[in-house]
Design an enzyme around this catalytic site. Structure first.
Site, short mmCIF file in Angstrom:
data_model
loop_
_atom_site.label_atom_id
_atom_site.label_comp_id
_atom_site.label_asym_id
_atom_site.label_seq_id
_atom_site.Cartn_x
_atom_site.Cartn_y
_atom_site.Cartn_z
N HIS A 98 4.32 31.32 39.54
CA HIS A 98 4.45 29.91 39.16
C HIS A 98 4.52 28.95 40.34
O HIS A 98 4.16 27.79 40.19
CB HIS A 98 5.70 29.70 38.29
CG HIS A 98 5.52 30.21 36.89
ND1 HIS A 98 6.37 29.86 35.87
CD2 HIS A 98 4.60 31.04 36.34
CE1 HIS A 98 5.97 30.45 34.74
NE2 HIS A 98 4.91 31.18 35.01
N HIS A 133 0.43 25.31 36.72
CA HIS A 133 1.31 25.46 37.89
C HIS A 133 0.69 24.81 39.13
O HIS A 133 1.40 24.34 40.00
CB HIS A 133 1.62 26.94 38.13
CG HIS A 133 2.19 27.60 36.92
ND1 HIS A 133 3.41 27.24 36.39
CD2 HIS A 133 1.68 28.55 36.09
CE1 HIS A 133 3.65 27.95 35.30
NE2 HIS A 133 2.61 28.75 35.09
#
Ligand code: RB5
Length: 153
Positions: A98, A133
């Site tokens: 992420h 992300h």
């Protein structure tokens, strides 16, 4: 691939274990010290690794101090550095998936050798997921740029 690795006196033992592991994975290690148990100041060694990553000379780095906190604080001052303090496996994995972390920080007084080895292996082998992300990473970059240009966002 090359990895820059640095530590202070509190991270030395774990750094030696991690250097051995990384070399065994056929990755070249740029050892930024420290290399003795004499007490040193973590910013001096955090700076060396972070500069290499921030400048783009080296893609990824690993930093170790007692808790990992000081090295994280230093490292995240450098533009383009996304340092993640990972003293457990889940955080290590998520920091890549992420956050596209480019510096892994570990607390040498918190994590033992066996867990550190698994953390480093996981961190090195987990790809960034991109997509939403990436939008968030780009927002971090925009904040950095605003702060550099105007001193505020
Ligand atoms: C050194 O004693 C210790 O303060 C340092 O290794 C680190 O934990 C700082 O965050």
């Amino acid at each position: 691939m090359q990895i820059a690795i640095g530590c202070d006196h509190a991270g030395l033992g774990l750094k030696e274990d991690i250097v051995e592991l990384v070399k065994s994975l056929d990755i070249e290690v740029i050892d930024c010290g420290t290399n003795s148990t004499e007490s040193v100041d973590y910013p001096d060694f955090g700076k060396k690794v972070s500069e290499l990553v921030s400048s783009g000379k080296i893609e990824k780095g690993i930093l170790i101090c007692g808790t990992g906190i000081g090295m994280s604080m230093v490292s995240n001052k450098f533009p383009g550095v996304r340092a993640a303090l990972c003293n457990d496996l889940f955080t290590a994995q998520m920091s890549r998936r992420h956050n596209d972390a480019n510096i892994l920080v570990i607390g040498g007084r918190i994590v033992g050798k066996d867990l550190a080895v698994e953390i480093v292996k996981t961190w090195l082998s987990t790809p960034f997921e991109g997509n939403r992300h990436l939008i968030r990473i780009n927002k971090i970059k925009a904040i950095e740029e605003d702060l550099n240009r105007h001193g505020h966002c």
